[in-house]
Write a protein that holds these residues in place. Sequence first.
Motif, short mmCIF file in Angstrom:
data_model
loop_
_atom_site.label_atom_id
_atom_site.label_comp_id
_atom_site.label_asym_id
_atom_site.label_seq_id
_atom_site.Cartn_x
_atom_site.Cartn_y
_atom_site.Cartn_z
N GLY A 191 0.82 -1.20 0.00
CA GLY A 191 0.00 0.00 0.00
C GLY A 191 0.86 1.26 0.00
O GLY A 191 2.00 1.25 -0.45
N LEU A 192 0.28 2.34 0.51
CA LEU A 192 0.99 3.62 0.52
C LEU A 192 2.24 3.53 1.41
O LEU A 192 2.15 3.17 2.57
CB LEU A 192 0.08 4.74 1.03
CG LEU A 192 -1.01 5.23 0.08
CD1 LEU A 192 -1.92 6.22 0.79
CD2 LEU A 192 -0.39 5.87 -1.16
N VAL A 193 3.35 3.90 0.85
CA VAL A 193 4.60 3.81 1.61
C VAL A 193 4.59 4.78 2.80
O VAL A 193 5.07 4.45 3.88
CB VAL A 193 5.81 4.09 0.69
CG1 VAL A 193 7.11 4.09 1.49
CG2 VAL A 193 5.88 3.04 -0.41
N ILE A 194 4.04 5.96 2.62
CA ILE A 194 4.02 6.93 3.71
C ILE A 194 3.22 6.38 4.91
O ILE A 194 3.57 6.62 6.07
CB ILE A 194 3.42 8.29 3.25
CG1 ILE A 194 3.59 9.35 4.33
CG2 ILE A 194 1.97 8.15 2.86
CD1 ILE A 194 5.00 9.77 4.59
N THR A 195 2.19 5.61 4.63
CA THR A 195 1.41 4.99 5.70
C THR A 195 2.23 3.93 6.41
O THR A 195 2.17 3.80 7.64
CB THR A 195 0.13 4.35 5.13
OG1 THR A 195 -0.65 5.38 4.49
CG2 THR A 195 -0.71 3.72 6.23
N GLN A 196 3.02 3.18 5.65
CA GLN A 196 3.87 2.17 6.24
C GLN A 196 4.93 2.81 7.16
O GLN A 196 5.23 2.30 8.23
CB GLN A 196 4.56 1.36 5.14
CG GLN A 196 3.61 0.57 4.27
CD GLN A 196 2.95 -0.58 5.03
OE1 GLN A 196 3.64 -1.43 5.57
NE2 GLN A 196 1.63 -0.58 5.10
N LEU A 197 5.47 3.93 6.70
CA LEU A 197 6.46 4.63 7.52
C LEU A 197 5.83 5.14 8.80
O LEU A 197 6.44 5.07 9.88
CB LEU A 197 7.08 5.78 6.72
CG LEU A 197 7.88 5.38 5.47
CD1 LEU A 197 8.41 6.63 4.77
CD2 LEU A 197 9.02 4.44 5.82
N ARG A 198 4.64 5.69 8.69
CA ARG A 198 3.93 6.17 9.89
C ARG A 198 3.69 5.03 10.86
O ARG A 198 3.93 5.17 12.07
CB ARG A 198 2.59 6.78 9.49
CG ARG A 198 1.75 7.29 10.66
CD ARG A 198 0.29 7.42 10.28
NE ARG A 198 -0.29 6.11 10.00
CZ ARG A 198 -1.47 5.93 9.40
NH1 ARG A 198 -2.18 6.96 8.99
NH2 ARG A 198 -1.93 4.70 9.19
N ASP A 199 3.23 3.89 10.35
CA ASP A 199 2.92 2.76 11.23
C ASP A 199 4.17 2.21 11.89
O ASP A 199 4.15 1.82 13.06
CB ASP A 199 2.20 1.66 10.43
CG ASP A 199 0.80 2.07 9.99
OD1 ASP A 199 0.30 3.09 10.50
OD2 ASP A 199 0.23 1.36 9.16
N CYS A 200 5.28 2.17 11.16
CA CYS A 200 6.55 1.70 11.74
C CYS A 200 6.99 2.61 12.88
O CYS A 200 7.41 2.13 13.94
CB CYS A 200 7.64 1.68 10.66
SG CYS A 200 7.68 0.18 9.67
N LEU A 201 6.88 3.92 12.67
CA LEU A 201 7.30 4.85 13.70
C LEU A 201 6.39 4.76 14.92
O LEU A 201 6.85 4.77 16.07
CB LEU A 201 7.34 6.27 13.15
CG LEU A 201 7.89 7.36 14.07
CD1 LEU A 201 9.25 6.95 14.64
CD2 LEU A 201 8.00 8.68 13.33
N ALA A 202 5.08 4.65 14.68
CA ALA A 202 4.14 4.51 15.80
C ALA A 202 4.40 3.22 16.57
O ALA A 202 4.37 3.21 17.81
CB ALA A 202 2.71 4.55 15.28
N ASP A 203 4.67 2.13 15.85
CA ASP A 203 4.97 0.86 16.52
C ASP A 203 6.24 0.98 17.35
O ASP A 203 6.32 0.46 18.47
CB ASP A 203 5.14 -0.25 15.48
CG ASP A 203 3.82 -0.68 14.85
OD1 ASP A 203 2.76 -0.27 15.37
OD2 ASP A 203 3.85 -1.42 13.85
N ALA A 204 7.24 1.65 16.79
CA ALA A 204 8.51 1.81 17.50
C ALA A 204 8.30 2.57 18.81
O ALA A 204 8.82 2.18 19.87
CB ALA A 204 9.52 2.54 16.63
N VAL A 205 7.54 3.64 18.76
CA VAL A 205 7.28 4.44 19.96
C VAL A 205 6.48 3.64 20.99
O VAL A 205 6.74 3.70 22.19
CB VAL A 205 6.54 5.75 19.58
CG1 VAL A 205 6.12 6.52 20.83
CG2 VAL A 205 7.43 6.62 18.70
N THR A 206 5.52 2.87 20.52
CA THR A 206 4.69 2.07 21.41
C THR A 206 5.52 1.05 22.19
O THR A 206 5.25 0.77 23.36
CB THR A 206 3.61 1.33 20.60
OG1 THR A 206 2.78 2.29 19.94
CG2 THR A 206 2.74 0.46 21.50
N ARG A 207 6.57 0.53 21.56
CA ARG A 207 7.37 -0.53 22.18
C ARG A 207 8.44 -0.02 23.16
O ARG A 207 9.07 -0.82 23.83
CB ARG A 207 8.05 -1.36 21.08
CG ARG A 207 7.05 -2.07 20.18
CD ARG A 207 7.75 -2.92 19.15
NE ARG A 207 6.82 -3.45 18.16
CZ ARG A 207 7.07 -4.50 17.39
NH1 ARG A 207 8.22 -5.13 17.50
NH2 ARG A 207 6.18 -4.92 16.51
#
Length: 214
Positions: free
Chosen positions: A90-106
């Motif tokens: 899908g949209l790469v920008i969405t993937q980047l957002r989700d990766c960063l959000a996941d990183a912060v969550t962990r």
Amino acid sequence: MTTSPPDDRSLPLRERKRLRTRRALADAALRMFGEKGFDATTLDELVQAVEVSKSTFFRAFPAKEAVAIEAETEVWTAYLALLGERELSGLVITQLRDCLADAVTRLDPAWDDRYVATRRLILTAPALLAYVDSYRTGVEDEVVSCLAGKLGLDADDLRIHVLAQLTTTCWSVSARAWVRGDAAGGRAALLARLDQAYRSIPASLELTVKGPPR
């Protein structure tokens, strides 16, 4: 650098000891730099406080500036690791957002206070501001390399350079506001700000200015 907590029993004993030493150095640095100032605190004083040698310090950190921004480093290390593991769709920008959000969550629960203190410390020392800028540029370069490989694009493709910088920009504006508000709302508020920043990108590009009235 791993972002696993130093008390993670799934890690080998040697790795847990290494992580504990790294955390002890970072915690002591944040306290001492905050009390005495970054420039006024020597590396000798820091290693003496933690009771380690300079060689041990340099096995953990490349420079005095690096130990001061450990909370910042934790975010991007986790982000790059998750991005490297992720199958993009899908949209790469969405993937980047989700990766960063996941990183912060962990990140561990104590990270919030460490990050706020780190950002406030950075504002007091021009050397730290310059170091963070250089560090984030390195992160962007790694994102470009990762995306080029995953998407089969040339590393000079401007689109992936823009995407890499949009991520650090969204983080910067979100985290800055969160820190300025004393981290009110906790991690959830930070993640909400980050999501809003990403969602504002299309609308930002469509902003127009009306001409002066005639």
